[in-house]
Enzyme design. Structure first.
Site, PDB file in Angstrom:
ATOM      1  N   GLY A  10      15.157  12.077  22.004  1.00 19.61           N
ATOM      2  CA  GLY A  10      16.232  12.128  22.987  1.00 19.61           C
ATOM      3  C   GLY A  10      17.027  13.417  22.931  1.00 19.61           C
ATOM      4  O   GLY A  10      18.224  13.438  23.250  1.00 19.61           O
ATOM      5  N   ALA A  11      16.384  14.504  22.565  1.00 19.49           N
ATOM      6  CA  ALA A  11      17.089  15.769  22.339  1.00 19.49           C
ATOM      7  C   ALA A  11      17.627  16.412  23.603  1.00 19.49           C
ATOM      8  O   ALA A  11      18.441  17.337  23.529  1.00 19.49           O
ATOM      9  CB  ALA A  11      16.176  16.755  21.617  1.00 19.49           C
ATOM     10  N   GLY A  13      19.318  14.736  25.877  1.00 17.84           N
ATOM     11  CA  GLY A  13      20.520  14.016  26.271  1.00 17.84           C
ATOM     12  C   GLY A  13      21.760  14.628  25.649  1.00 17.84           C
ATOM     13  O   GLY A  13      21.690  15.622  24.919  1.00 17.84           O
ATOM     14  N   LYS A 125      21.657  -2.735  19.269  1.00 18.87           N
ATOM     15  CA  LYS A 125      21.410  -1.822  18.155  1.00 18.87           C
ATOM     16  C   LYS A 125      21.171  -2.599  16.867  1.00 18.87           C
ATOM     17  O   LYS A 125      20.325  -2.226  16.044  1.00 18.87           O
ATOM     18  CB  LYS A 125      22.587  -0.861  18.002  1.00 18.87           C
ATOM     19  CG  LYS A 125      22.742   0.115  19.167  1.00 18.87           C
ATOM     20  CD  LYS A 125      23.990   0.969  19.022  1.00 18.87           C
ATOM     21  CE  LYS A 125      24.199   1.872  20.226  1.00 18.87           C
ATOM     22  NZ  LYS A 125      23.235   2.978  20.303  1.00 18.87           N
TER      23      LYS A 125
END
Length: 327
Positions: A10-11, A13, A125
């Site tokens: 997810g770099a 974002g 989560k």
């Protein structure tokens, strides 16, 4: 000593970008990113590649052999995925266990809240966390409080609209709940320390910069801007009604992730604004280690300094691809 090899999921974002940037700035990591084929030409990814980030092509929903290939040689995995994508981390964690990953950092990065019905997002989560623990996979959970970038209200002049994603003009309850705040840009700097710290293995860490109430934030922005800000208080009863309505709406069939957005907002407001969960004392009660204790030499960005850049017109907005509407 060989640099630690870190795979960031997810770099491209907001949080993932901060993490990648913090690791690059630290200078003692080999930084890899997991990217789907459809995202290989994203401008944010191309910029990271120019700075030395290496790409591992793959999809969290891919078959396990593909995930194992993406994890080859990786020491640490750090995940930052969207709210509705939390379960997609579970197959990656299983592959990480088989690949011999030394530490798995699941997508925490929210405000402090207890599991078990306060916030749907926290509970999603927690499902991931429990799966990781069942694998006996070394982990670290990191939460960061409320972002500076989302914590201040709009000015009537519109001067700071350029940096805002929403009007953010509601004070929850009496506005005196103590709320831990973190600059988005500091998250990656915290991660660069946490993932090489043996004290944080199999622990929860609360990484935050400052603690302020909404009233104090309004006072500070009024001082910096010279403008008077209307104080629109929202009662606990109103927040409770929003909770009921948004939860009912989000649980209808067929599943629609867009219907979860009002629920996220209402549950955040309930947790940090009414219950007062998002503060260092409650985090300690829940078993978190504190970044203040772990890294007393860490120099975070001051909230007042950040607000001054917002007012000066030099701050970077977040979620700039989203439509901003102010009434």
């Amino acid at each position: 000593m060989a640099p630690t090899k870190v795979l960031v999921v997810g770099a491209t974002g907001e949080t993932g970008g901060s993490i990648a940037n913090g690791l690059l700035e630290a200078g003692n990591f080999e930084v890899y990113v997991l990217v789907r084929r459809a995202s290989l030409r994203k401008p944010a990814l191309l910029e990271l590649q120019k700075r030395g980030v290496m790409v591992r092509e793959g999809d969290l929903r891919a078959p396990e052999p593909e995930l194992l290939n993406a994890l080859s040689g990786i020491d640490v995995v750090v995940c930052s995925v969207g709210p509705a994508d939390q379960p997609d981390q579970i197959p990656l964690a299983r592959a990480a266990k088989k690949a011999g990953v030394k530490r798995f950092v699941p997508c925490g990065f929210i405000t402090v809240a207890p599991p078990g019905g306060v916030m749907w997002l926290r509970d999603q989560k927690e499902i991931v966390y429990n799966n990781i623990k069942q694998l006996w996979l070394p982990f670290t959970i990191v939460d960061v409080g409320w972002w500076y970038q989302l914590s201040y209200p709009r000015l009537a002049s519109g001067k700071i609209d350029y940096a805002m994603t929403m009007a953010n003009d509601e004070i929850i309850g009496d506005g005196n709940a103590r709320n831990a705040l973190t600059d988005l840009r500091d998250i990656g700097r915290y991660i660069a320390r946490i993932i090489v710290d043996d004290r944080t293995v199999n622990k929860m860490v609360f990484a935050y910069n400052e603690v302020m109430t909404q009233n104090e934030i309004y006072d500070l922005l009024e001082k910096i801007s010279g403008e008077k800000i209307e104080r629109k208080h929202i009662s606990e009863e109103t927040v409770q009604k929003r909770l009921v309505t948004s939860r009912q709406s989000s649980e209808t069939y067929p599943y629609d992730p867009e219907k979860l957005v009002p629920r996220y907002i209402a549950e955040y407001q309930y947790s940090w604004g009414i219950r007062g969960d998002n503060n260092p004392e409650y985090a300690s009660y829940l078993g978190y280690l504190s970044s203040k204790d772990l890294y007393p030499d860490f120099k975070p960005i001051a909230f007042e300094d950040y607000l001054k850049t917002v007012f000066a017109g030099t701050a970077k907005g977040i979620y700039t691809d989203r439509i901003k509407r102010f009434e």
